[in-house]
Design a protein around this motif. Structure first.
Motif, PDB file in Angstrom:
ATOM      1  N   LEU A 140      30.383  29.652   0.231  1.00 16.41           N
ATOM      2  CA  LEU A 140      29.875  29.649  -1.148  1.00 16.41           C
ATOM      3  C   LEU A 140      28.345  29.771  -1.236  1.00 16.41           C
ATOM      4  O   LEU A 140      27.842  30.581  -2.012  1.00 16.41           O
TER       5      LEU A 140
ATOM      6  N   THR B 129      28.076  29.937  -8.984  1.00 14.83           N
ATOM      7  CA  THR B 129      28.492  28.749  -8.237  1.00 14.83           C
ATOM      8  C   THR B 129      29.787  28.191  -8.804  1.00 14.83           C
ATOM      9  O   THR B 129      30.768  27.975  -8.075  1.00 14.83           O
TER      10      THR B 129
ATOM     11  N   VAL C 124      23.579  26.024 -18.144  1.00 16.86           N
ATOM     12  CA  VAL C 124      23.729  25.393 -16.825  1.00 16.86           C
ATOM     13  C   VAL C 124      24.118  23.915 -16.983  1.00 16.86           C
ATOM     14  O   VAL C 124      24.973  23.410 -16.246  1.00 16.86           O
TER      15      VAL C 124
ATOM     16  N   VAL D  78      27.800  23.776 -17.803  1.00 19.81           N
ATOM     17  CA  VAL D  78      28.635  24.070 -16.633  1.00 19.81           C
ATOM     18  C   VAL D  78      28.644  22.874 -15.680  1.00 19.81           C
ATOM     19  O   VAL D  78      29.698  22.439 -15.196  1.00 19.81           O
TER      20      VAL D  78
ATOM     21  N   ILE E 109      32.053  20.927 -14.848  1.00 21.63           N
ATOM     22  CA  ILE E 109      32.562  20.931 -13.478  1.00 21.63           C
ATOM     23  C   ILE E 109      32.653  19.493 -12.959  1.00 21.63           C
ATOM     24  O   ILE E 109      33.634  19.101 -12.324  1.00 21.63           O
TER      25      ILE E 109
ATOM     26  N   ALA F 229      41.488  15.412 -15.021  1.00 23.63           N
ATOM     27  CA  ALA F 229      42.786  15.379 -14.356  1.00 23.63           C
ATOM     28  C   ALA F 229      43.348  13.956 -14.359  1.00 23.63           C
ATOM     29  O   ALA F 229      44.549  13.745 -14.553  1.00 23.63           O
TER      30      ALA F 229
ATOM     31  N   ILE G 237      42.301  22.167 -15.936  1.00 25.24           N
ATOM     32  CA  ILE G 237      42.531  23.454 -15.269  1.00 25.24           C
ATOM     33  C   ILE G 237      43.304  23.348 -13.951  1.00 25.24           C
ATOM     34  O   ILE G 237      43.068  24.101 -13.016  1.00 25.24           O
TER      35      ILE G 237
ATOM     36  N   TRP H 122      43.502  20.850 -11.725  1.00 32.52           N
ATOM     37  CA  TRP H 122      42.901  20.090 -10.616  1.00 32.52           C
ATOM     38  C   TRP H 122      43.909  19.096 -10.060  1.00 32.52           C
ATOM     39  O   TRP H 122      44.553  18.374 -10.798  1.00 32.52           O
TER      40      TRP H 122
ATOM     41  N   TRP I 251      38.138  19.898  -2.884  1.00 31.58           N
ATOM     42  CA  TRP I 251      36.994  18.978  -2.942  1.00 31.58           C
ATOM     43  C   TRP I 251      35.852  19.485  -2.065  1.00 31.58           C
ATOM     44  O   TRP I 251      34.683  19.329  -2.393  1.00 31.58           O
TER      45      TRP I 251
ATOM     46  N   ARG J  16      34.911  22.588  -1.313  1.00 32.99           N
ATOM     47  CA  ARG J  16      34.107  23.602  -2.007  1.00 32.99           C
ATOM     48  C   ARG J  16      33.434  23.009  -3.241  1.00 32.99           C
ATOM     49  O   ARG J  16      32.321  23.373  -3.596  1.00 32.99           O
ATOM     50  N   TYR J  17      34.147  22.088  -3.872  1.00 33.11           N
ATOM     51  CA  TYR J  17      33.623  21.435  -5.069  1.00 33.11           C
ATOM     52  C   TYR J  17      32.328  20.688  -4.745  1.00 33.11           C
ATOM     53  O   TYR J  17      31.345  20.779  -5.474  1.00 33.11           O
ATOM     54  N   GLU J  18      32.332  19.967  -3.643  1.00 37.20           N
ATOM     55  CA  GLU J  18      31.132  19.192  -3.291  1.00 37.20           C
ATOM     56  C   GLU J  18      29.962  20.115  -2.967  1.00 37.20           C
ATOM     57  O   GLU J  18      28.824  19.828  -3.326  1.00 37.20           O
ATOM     58  N   VAL J  19      30.257  21.226  -2.278  1.00 34.67           N
ATOM     59  CA  VAL J  19      29.188  22.191  -1.987  1.00 34.67           C
ATOM     60  C   VAL J  19      28.677  22.785  -3.298  1.00 34.67           C
ATOM     61  O   VAL J  19      27.465  22.903  -3.520  1.00 34.67           O
ATOM     62  N   ALA J  20      29.611  23.141  -4.192  1.00 33.10           N
ATOM     63  CA  ALA J  20      29.214  23.713  -5.481  1.00 33.10           C
ATOM     64  C   ALA J  20      28.386  22.713  -6.275  1.00 33.10           C
ATOM     65  O   ALA J  20      27.391  23.079  -6.917  1.00 33.10           O
TER      66      ALA J  20
ATOM     67  N   LEU K 296      24.953  22.636  -4.919  1.00 31.77           N
ATOM     68  CA  LEU K 296      24.220  23.848  -5.301  1.00 31.77           C
ATOM     69  C   LEU K 296      23.777  23.769  -6.758  1.00 31.77           C
ATOM     70  O   LEU K 296      22.643  24.125  -7.097  1.00 31.77           O
ATOM     71  N   LEU K 297      24.667  23.291  -7.621  1.00 31.87           N
ATOM     72  CA  LEU K 297      24.306  23.185  -9.039  1.00 31.87           C
ATOM     73  C   LEU K 297      23.157  22.202  -9.219  1.00 31.87           C
ATOM     74  O   LEU K 297      22.238  22.437 -10.007  1.00 31.87           O
TER      75      LEU K 297
END
Lengths: 204, 505
Positions: A70, A139, B186, B189, B193, B200, B220, B222, B229, B231-235, B238-239
């Motif tokens: 990612l 992202t 932003v 989002v 997120i 959930a 959605i 989840w 999780w 990818r979620y934590e990396v995202a 990043l955010l």
């Protein structure tokens, strides 16, 4: 299945075909799921997952999950945003040619406040904002896309017991499509991990 | 320490002292994840207290008045405000800057404190982020309605058109459009997120058909998959990394609206950092003003603890000192520059026709936060609430002072004039608070007010390498430690909760 299950708005009305989605084992603590995950990974299963109410630290490593790419994609998105920001301003404020963007549009060479036509320093704020905007949207969007979300239904969401995966229980699910999956053997294996409960998840 | 469930979350506990050889607990009186789930979800699942209805009706009334003021403005023109030549910006831009500033604390808590690994942010980040979004909505209202011909507001955006007209990208006002637009998108989002796992949770607990459908749609699909999780934590990281420079840029760009111009009192290089510090200062004050009644009403004192409030008051103190420094440095530079217009602008601020606004600003923003040096003040809930209101008032006046005093008395004494607000000015300002309050109350009522999953993750019980907790170790005996797993120092390996022996029922 019952009215207690999570919403399942696009679920087919057909009854379960008989082949299960997989087997689900329930654990009560992060330490237990950590231990179980290591052993399922060591046993060589491929289509399996842990479902936890919060990211358990180090569980992804224990499961053998590879680090996601990612960040690389987001870097690309950010660079695209910067480029778009530059081109947008250069075209609309410093060019006099026409391009086709759904309709024919023509640039306008603005001469204002004594600045040169290509006044890049004055364009930095918009370039920066568009970099962040495109990167942030990428992202979130790519994360969801790579996770196969949004999804309106899933066999696990139709399972009543699974509803505690978002509360205080920790689940290991081994899918039936796994080449090593054999209902009796996999069930015995899951039971050997010391769960508080094991059950079949219907496919629907 | 052991409360019955009726008083749970409603009793004040002082957890501001650091226990010897350990970390102060961030979650009080709870040792099981299910308790946290219940404590937060019950707010959205049960009928709100009477005070909620009262507040909601008041906010709706103010919102209705906003509608009247804005409609009157649209049908008549900006002349309904007290604007004149030379004061062509007054309440509209004051309110815009005020509300954008309020938003900044939410992003600071959600992004910057996340990057600094401040685990205490988990108790307050969700509703601070919600505050950001609603504040930016209020902020966006003002430039939207102040353009005069609102039906041409879309000219702000570079849209292809038959006239081949484009926005002027060298203008800070256009930078503002992009900065605030990006900031809102932003933040939205980031907020959404972050909320998906908790939506959930609400979906999985929902009883009614409609709740199941609505929360199910919002969640959605989840299902807490660890692969997700990951990818979620990396995202999320990043955010946070993207939102951090973004939030610093937004108020810098807002300050460019003034700093890039030639008006004495506006044309200063200190503005960007000074505006950012002021924004965080006012935003944290607003978080305290909202958190104090919210935790009281909804029984969230075990999750938004005295320690959280104490920490926020420390940030108010720090940013208050920065704002005070900026005020004095402005004065110093006005004298040191030798520019007579600059010198006059600042003396006029303090002793001219708007002297009262200036001194309200100084007493609220410079003197008030100094009281937070005392721990007694920082940990007194009623006192901090009153002081946070003072800071909010002071920060509103700061923007008023900067904007109006600089415009009212500029280069030519013959064109000086005075700004007096009309009822529409005041009504629009009050109405914006109604809009903000109504949105915030709806959020408290229907959405997870506290980041449930994040709070669970910072509980000592979440550490997979800790000893299994008494009641849960019913099988397989004690867990062996998985040492050498590279747990960072923040991951509480040596946490000893002094209450853990009595905590289990």
């Amino acid at each position: 299945m019952s009215t207690l299950t999570a919403p399942n708005v696009d679920a087919p009305s057909a009854t379960p075909s008989g082949a299960p989605y997989g087997l689900m084992a329930e654990f009560r603590t992060p330490a237990e799921i950590m231990d179980a995950a290591k052993r399922v990974h060591a046993a060589g299963y491929r289509y399996w997952d842990c479902h936890v109410p919060f990211p358990v630290h180090g569980l992804d490593k224990a499961m053998g999950v590879q680090r996601t790419i990612l960040p690389v994609l987001v870097f690309g998105a950010g660079a695209t945003g910067a480029l778009v920001g530059f081109c947008l301003q250069a075209f609309t404020n410093a060019a006099s040619f026409s391009i086709w963007a759904l309709v024919w549009v023509t640039g306008y060479p603005f001469l204002i406040s004594g600045k040169p036509l290509m006044s890049v320093p004055a364009w930095i704020p918009v370039i920066f904002e568009l970099t962040v905007l495109v990167a942030a949207l990428a992202t979130a969007g790519l994360m969801l896309l790579m996770n196969d979300l949004p999804r309106l239904s899933h066999p696990l969401l139709a399972n009543n017991r699974f509803r505690r995966a978002s509360d205080d229980r920790f689940f290991v699910v081994i899918e039936a499509r796994d080449p090593k999956f054999l209902r009796s053997k996999t069930e015995a294996f899951l039971k050997s991990l010391g769960p508080s409960h094991v059950e079949v998840v219907e496919d629907r | 320490m052991h409360h019955s469930s009726a008083t749970k979350g409603f009793v004040e506990t002082d957890n501001t002292e650091l226990p010897i050889g350990g970390r102060a607990p961030l979650v009080l009186n709870m040792h099981r994840f299910g308790e946290v789930t219940h404590q937060v979800c019950r707010v959205a699942e049960s009928k709100p207290p009477l005070a909620w209805y009262v507040a909601f009706v008041i906010c709706l009334g103010m919102l209705g008045f906003l509608g009247i003021c804005v409609t009157y403005l649209f049908f008549t023109g900006v002349g309904v405000w007290g604007l004149n030549n030379p004061v062509m910006w007054a309440y509209d831009i004051t309110n815009f800057v005020f509300w954008v500033g309020i938003g900044h604390a939410g992003t600071l808590i959600s992004a910057i404190l996340f990057l600094f690994r401040q685990k205490w942010r988990t108790g307050i980040n969700r509703f601070a982020e919600a505050m950001t979004i609603f504040a930016v909505i209020c902020a966006g209202l003002f430039p939207g309605i102040h353009v005069g011909r609102v039906w041409l507001a879309y000219w702000l955006f570079p849209l292809p058109n038959s006239m081949d007209m484009w926005p002027q990208f060298r203008s800070p006002l256009l930078w503002d459009v992009f900065a605030v637009g990006t900031y809102f998108t932003v933040s939205l989002v980031f907020w959404y997120i972050g909320m998906v796992p908790d939506l959930a949770t609400l979906r999985d607990r929902a009883k009614g058909k409609f709740q199941q459908f609505a929360y199910g749609l919002a969640a959605i699909g989840w299902r807490g998959s660890m692969r997700h999780w990951h990818r979620y934590e990396v995202a999320y990281l990043l955010l946070a990394a993207l939102a951090t420079p973004l939030v610093l840029s937004v108020h810098s760009v807002v300050s460019f609206d003034f700093a890039v111009s030639q008006v004495p009192g506006w044309h200063t290089t200190i503005f960007p950092p000074y505006f950012v510090a002021g924004a965080i200062f006012s935003g944290f004050a607003m978080v305290v003003s909202l958190a104090v009644p919210a935790r009281e009403l909804f029984g969230l004192k075990d999750l938004i603890t005295l320690r959280h409030l104490d920490n926020m008051n420390k940030i108010i103190l720090l940013t208050g000192c920065m704002v005070g420094y900026a005020y004095s440095m402005e004065f110093f530079i006005a004298w040191y520059s030798g520019a007579m217009y600059e010198k006059f602008a600042f003396v006029n601020r303090a002793f001219g026709q708007y002297w009262w606004a200036y001194w309200i600003m100084v007493s609220c923003n410079v003197i008030t936060p100094q009281l937070f040096w005392f721990k007694k003040v920082r940990t007194s809930v009623p006192l901090m609430f009153i002081l946070s209101i003072f800071v909010n008032v002071g920060m509103w006046f700061e923007r008023f002072v900067i904007i109006v005093t600089s415009l009212a008395n500029d280069f030519l004494p013959t064109s000086w004039d005075q700004f007096v607000p009309t009822w529409v000015d005041i009504g629009t300002m009050v109405g914006a608070f109604g809009l903000f309050g109504a949105l915030f109350l709806l959020f408290c009522r229907y959405l997870p007010m506290i980041a449930i999953a994040e709070v669970k993750a910072v509980m000592p019980e979440a550490n997979p390498h800790a000893h299994a907790h008494g009641a849960h170790a019913h099988h397989g005996g004690p867990q062996e430690g998985h040492g050498g797993h590279g747990v960072p120092s923040g991951a509480m390996p040596a946490f000893r909760d002094p209450r853990s022996s009595e905590g289990q029922p």
